[in-house]
Design a protein around this motif. Structure first.
Motif, PDB file in Angstrom:
ATOM      1  N   TYR A  77      -8.666   8.659  -0.659  1.00  0.00           N
ATOM      2  CA  TYR A  77      -7.666   9.665  -0.309  1.00  0.00           C
ATOM      3  C   TYR A  77      -7.604   9.864   1.200  1.00  0.00           C
ATOM      4  O   TYR A  77      -8.565   9.597   1.928  1.00  0.00           O
ATOM      5  CB  TYR A  77      -7.993  11.002  -0.990  1.00  0.00           C
ATOM      6  CG  TYR A  77      -8.383  10.846  -2.437  1.00  0.00           C
ATOM      7  CD1 TYR A  77      -7.405  10.766  -3.426  1.00  0.00           C
ATOM      8  CD2 TYR A  77      -9.726  10.759  -2.815  1.00  0.00           C
ATOM      9  CE1 TYR A  77      -7.747  10.597  -4.758  1.00  0.00           C
ATOM     10  CE2 TYR A  77     -10.089  10.594  -4.146  1.00  0.00           C
ATOM     11  CZ  TYR A  77      -9.093  10.510  -5.112  1.00  0.00           C
ATOM     12  OH  TYR A  77      -9.431  10.334  -6.425  1.00  0.00           O
TER      13      TYR A  77
ATOM     14  N   TYR B 259      -3.295  12.753  -0.042  1.00  0.00           N
ATOM     15  CA  TYR B 259      -2.575  11.644  -0.642  1.00  0.00           C
ATOM     16  C   TYR B 259      -3.597  10.745  -1.339  1.00  0.00           C
ATOM     17  O   TYR B 259      -4.680  10.474  -0.810  1.00  0.00           O
ATOM     18  CB  TYR B 259      -1.869  10.788   0.425  1.00  0.00           C
ATOM     19  CG  TYR B 259      -0.622  11.405   0.995  1.00  0.00           C
ATOM     20  CD1 TYR B 259       0.475  11.692   0.169  1.00  0.00           C
ATOM     21  CD2 TYR B 259      -0.520  11.652   2.360  1.00  0.00           C
ATOM     22  CE1 TYR B 259       1.633  12.252   0.716  1.00  0.00           C
ATOM     23  CE2 TYR B 259       0.635  12.203   2.908  1.00  0.00           C
ATOM     24  CZ  TYR B 259       1.701  12.498   2.074  1.00  0.00           C
ATOM     25  OH  TYR B 259       2.846  13.037   2.606  1.00  0.00           O
ATOM     26  N   SER B 260      -3.236  10.277  -2.545  1.00  0.00           N
ATOM     27  CA  SER B 260      -4.042   9.272  -3.239  1.00  0.00           C
ATOM     28  C   SER B 260      -3.436   7.910  -2.930  1.00  0.00           C
ATOM     29  O   SER B 260      -2.219   7.722  -3.069  1.00  0.00           O
ATOM     30  CB  SER B 260      -4.022   9.523  -4.755  1.00  0.00           C
ATOM     31  OG  SER B 260      -4.705   8.466  -5.420  1.00  0.00           O
ATOM     32  N   LEU B 261      -4.252   6.975  -2.481  1.00  0.00           N
ATOM     33  CA  LEU B 261      -3.745   5.646  -2.105  1.00  0.00           C
ATOM     34  C   LEU B 261      -3.776   4.707  -3.307  1.00  0.00           C
ATOM     35  O   LEU B 261      -4.728   4.708  -4.093  1.00  0.00           O
ATOM     36  CB  LEU B 261      -4.583   5.066  -0.967  1.00  0.00           C
ATOM     37  CG  LEU B 261      -4.624   5.896   0.332  1.00  0.00           C
ATOM     38  CD1 LEU B 261      -5.453   5.177   1.383  1.00  0.00           C
ATOM     39  CD2 LEU B 261      -3.215   6.158   0.857  1.00  0.00           C
TER      40      LEU B 261
ATOM     41  N   TYR C 213      -4.803   2.176  -8.601  1.00  0.00           N
ATOM     42  CA  TYR C 213      -5.287   3.285  -7.778  1.00  0.00           C
ATOM     43  C   TYR C 213      -6.654   2.926  -7.193  1.00  0.00           C
ATOM     44  O   TYR C 213      -7.544   2.441  -7.892  1.00  0.00           O
ATOM     45  CB  TYR C 213      -5.358   4.572  -8.593  1.00  0.00           C
ATOM     46  CG  TYR C 213      -3.992   5.188  -8.817  1.00  0.00           C
ATOM     47  CD1 TYR C 213      -3.436   6.020  -7.853  1.00  0.00           C
ATOM     48  CD2 TYR C 213      -3.249   4.895  -9.966  1.00  0.00           C
ATOM     49  CE1 TYR C 213      -2.159   6.567  -8.035  1.00  0.00           C
ATOM     50  CE2 TYR C 213      -1.978   5.438 -10.150  1.00  0.00           C
ATOM     51  CZ  TYR C 213      -1.445   6.267  -9.178  1.00  0.00           C
ATOM     52  OH  TYR C 213      -0.190   6.802  -9.345  1.00  0.00           O
TER      53      TYR C 213
ATOM     54  N   ASN D 273      -8.441   9.507   8.534  1.00  0.00           N
ATOM     55  CA  ASN D 273      -7.247   8.859   7.975  1.00  0.00           C
ATOM     56  C   ASN D 273      -7.087   7.431   8.490  1.00  0.00           C
ATOM     57  O   ASN D 273      -6.779   6.508   7.733  1.00  0.00           O
ATOM     58  CB  ASN D 273      -5.992   9.665   8.333  1.00  0.00           C
ATOM     59  CG  ASN D 273      -5.719  10.773   7.324  1.00  0.00           C
ATOM     60  OD1 ASN D 273      -6.578  11.117   6.524  1.00  0.00           O
ATOM     61  ND2 ASN D 273      -4.518  11.337   7.375  1.00  0.00           N
TER      62      ASN D 273
ATOM     63  N   LEU E  50      -7.281   4.214   5.986  1.00  0.00           N
ATOM     64  CA  LEU E  50      -6.096   3.364   5.884  1.00  0.00           C
ATOM     65  C   LEU E  50      -6.409   1.922   6.271  1.00  0.00           C
ATOM     66  O   LEU E  50      -5.878   0.969   5.682  1.00  0.00           O
ATOM     67  CB  LEU E  50      -4.969   3.915   6.771  1.00  0.00           C
ATOM     68  CG  LEU E  50      -4.257   5.171   6.234  1.00  0.00           C
ATOM     69  CD1 LEU E  50      -3.368   5.774   7.312  1.00  0.00           C
ATOM     70  CD2 LEU E  50      -3.426   4.815   4.988  1.00  0.00           C
TER      71      LEU E  50
ATOM     72  N   ALA F  16      -8.190   0.469   3.266  1.00  0.00           N
ATOM     73  CA  ALA F  16      -7.233   0.247   2.184  1.00  0.00           C
ATOM     74  C   ALA F  16      -6.386  -0.994   2.458  1.00  0.00           C
ATOM     75  O   ALA F  16      -6.074  -1.768   1.548  1.00  0.00           O
ATOM     76  CB  ALA F  16      -6.345   1.472   2.020  1.00  0.00           C
ATOM     77  N   GLU F  17      -6.020  -1.168   3.711  1.00  0.00           N
ATOM     78  CA  GLU F  17      -5.246  -2.352   4.090  1.00  0.00           C
ATOM     79  C   GLU F  17      -6.078  -3.619   3.883  1.00  0.00           C
ATOM     80  O   GLU F  17      -5.560  -4.676   3.503  1.00  0.00           O
ATOM     81  CB  GLU F  17      -4.805  -2.233   5.549  1.00  0.00           C
ATOM     82  CG  GLU F  17      -3.861  -3.332   6.022  1.00  0.00           C
ATOM     83  CD  GLU F  17      -2.575  -3.401   5.214  1.00  0.00           C
ATOM     84  OE1 GLU F  17      -2.084  -4.534   5.002  1.00  0.00           O
ATOM     85  OE2 GLU F  17      -2.063  -2.346   4.786  1.00  0.00           O
TER      86      GLU F  17
ATOM     87  N   LEU G 294       0.850  -1.193   0.000  1.00  0.00           N
ATOM     88  CA  LEU G 294       0.000   0.000   0.000  1.00  0.00           C
ATOM     89  C   LEU G 294       0.885   1.242   0.000  1.00  0.00           C
ATOM     90  O   LEU G 294       1.743   1.406   0.875  1.00  0.00           O
ATOM     91  CB  LEU G 294      -0.912   0.000   1.233  1.00  0.00           C
ATOM     92  CG  LEU G 294      -1.842   1.215   1.396  1.00  0.00           C
ATOM     93  CD1 LEU G 294      -2.837   1.293   0.245  1.00  0.00           C
ATOM     94  CD2 LEU G 294      -2.582   1.146   2.735  1.00  0.00           C
ATOM     95  N   ARG G 295       0.708   2.096  -1.005  1.00  0.00           N
ATOM     96  CA  ARG G 295       1.528   3.302  -1.096  1.00  0.00           C
ATOM     97  C   ARG G 295       0.625   4.517  -1.274  1.00  0.00           C
ATOM     98  O   ARG G 295      -0.581   4.385  -1.492  1.00  0.00           O
ATOM     99  CB  ARG G 295       2.512   3.196  -2.267  1.00  0.00           C
ATOM    100  CG  ARG G 295       3.471   2.014  -2.154  1.00  0.00           C
ATOM    101  CD  ARG G 295       4.606   2.139  -3.141  1.00  0.00           C
ATOM    102  NE  ARG G 295       5.445   0.960  -3.183  1.00  0.00           N
ATOM    103  CZ  ARG G 295       6.363   0.638  -2.298  1.00  0.00           C
ATOM    104  NH1 ARG G 295       6.566   1.435  -1.257  1.00  0.00           N
ATOM    105  NH2 ARG G 295       7.104  -0.451  -2.426  1.00  0.00           N
ATOM    106  N   LYS G 296       1.249   5.712  -1.177  1.00  0.00           N
ATOM    107  CA  LYS G 296       0.494   6.955  -1.325  1.00  0.00           C
ATOM    108  C   LYS G 296       1.232   7.926  -2.226  1.00  0.00           C
ATOM    109  O   LYS G 296       2.468   7.924  -2.299  1.00  0.00           O
ATOM    110  CB  LYS G 296       0.231   7.587   0.034  1.00  0.00           C
ATOM    111  CG  LYS G 296       1.485   7.869   0.847  1.00  0.00           C
ATOM    112  CD  LYS G 296       1.135   8.260   2.280  1.00  0.00           C
ATOM    113  CE  LYS G 296       2.416   8.506   3.102  1.00  0.00           C
ATOM    114  NZ  LYS G 296       2.103   8.833   4.495  1.00  0.00           N
TER     115      LYS G 296
END
Length: 366
Positions: A45, A18-20, A41, A59, A63, A66-67, A8-10
């Motif tokens: 965000y 930040y766009s994940l 993508y 956030n 996150l 996203a994880e 997972l990056r931003k």
């Protein structure tokens, strides 16, 4: 075999966000386009510098989600399932898909399509088909006006039937991998309300059979339903190649029912076979249209002097109640009706029992 690592990056973007995205290493190949790709993508965000408690909590929650997606992708790669790369399906037109499926089904599917099209104002992609959208459509159906009569609401039982059809469509979309999950798992069905089941007595059925009808094929199809229990959808599509000679020397129908998609073989009585007319090819009840089972049927019922509110589906009720009243066991009737469970047929046995009680009370010594 090299195992792909998913990280997972931003990426910094405008407005302090930040766009994940997910980084695949080594790159993976999209089986649809055959192109190699490393980035996916996620379209979500986070704040670069969260200042308030709300922004920090936001956030943290994003996150976490996203994880979760990252973990799902790792599992997909292990199973060699690359459906998440096929983005063009998400952009495809869901309404067009709905229409094509409805064309291959019966008129009810087209009515549900019409309602859904109104609900989404004629525009809907597969990526728009979310749990919230489907729940909103459920609410819409419970308050919707009828398509043909804007003064009347869709009945509760019709809404239940329509939503059941819509859920069947979602199942097809999931099966064909147009949507990533089975949304039905998160939807509540619309409960039906008990309604009075109307049916013809044997005397009324004979009266109807002796009453002329302006549309001969409507009369034949209606009486055929009374003698076989077939739904209108199955009567409409009954083909001569589905009427075959059975091993006992009598005729039967080998059909796949429209509603339950059940393969079944049903015996035909001599009278039912006579109603089919002269054997040929193509549709058995050629010229029969669904529109005939509304006003023309109502007119014929009235001409027979029958005051009950009889629809074509009531002929199926007639078959079931008369069979049970005349001694056919409930298990056999259930099989003739192609019910998946005998409990579904029990309602007809209860109807017959109530009639027995009525007849018992007619004899009184007082």
């Amino acid at each position: 075999m090299t195992c792909t690592k998913v990280t997972l990056r931003k990426k910094a973007i405008s407005k302090g966000r930040y766009s994940l995205f997910l980084d695949y290493y080594p790159a993976i190949r999209n089986p649809a386009t055959m192109k190699m790709t490393r980035r996916e993508y996620l379209g979500i965000y986070i704040y670069q510098n969260p200042k308030t408690t709300i922004e920090k909590e936001y956030n943290k929650e994003v996150l976490h989600k996203a994880e979760g997606i990252r973990a799902i992708r790792v599992q997909s790669l292990i199973n060699e399932e690359f459906g998440f790369l096929d983005k063009h399906k998400q952009k495809a037109n869901f309404l067009n898909f709905f229409y094509e499926v409805a064309l291959s089904k019966d008129q009810k599917w087209m009515m549900v399509y019409a309602h859904f099209s109104i609900f989404v104002n004629g525009q809907c992609k597969f990526e728009d088909v979310t749990i919230d959208l489907c729940r909103s459509f459920r609410s819409y159906l419970l308050n919707a006006k009828q398509l043909k009569n804007k003064k009347l609401n869709v009945s509760n039982n019709s809404a239940a039937s329509y939503f059941s059809t819509f859920r069947a469509l979602l199942k097809i979309a999931y099966r064909d991998k147009y949507i990533p999950e089975n949304i039905n798992n998160y939807l509540e069905k619309i409960e039906t309300e008990d309604t009075k089941i109307e049916y013809l007595t044997l005397e009324e059925l004979k009266k109807l059979a002796n009453t002329p009808c302006n549309i001969p094929v409507l009369k034949s199809a209606s009486l055929f339903s009374c003698l076989t229990g077939l739904r209108i959808s199955d009567v409409l599509k009954l083909d001569w190649n589905e009427i075959v000679l059975a091993s006992d020397g009598e005729f039967c129908m080998r059909i796949r029912t429209e509603k339950t998609e059940t393969e079944t073989t049903l015996p035909l009585s001599k009278e039912a076979l006579e109603l089919c007319g002269k054997p040929g090819s193509g549709k058995v009840f050629e010229g029969l249209e669904r529109s005939m089972v509304y006003q023309p049927l109502k007119k014929w019922i009235e001409q027979a002097g029958i005051t009950k509110k009889i629809t074509f589906h009531c002929f199926r009720h007639t078959f079931a109640t008369l069979q049970i009243a005349l001694g056919t066991d409930i298990y056999t009737v259930s099989k003739m009706l192609t019910h998946k469970h005998v409990s579904t047929t029990q309602i007809y046995a209860d109807l017959v029992n109530s009639k027995k009680r009525e007849s018992a009370n007619k004899i009184s010594l007082k």
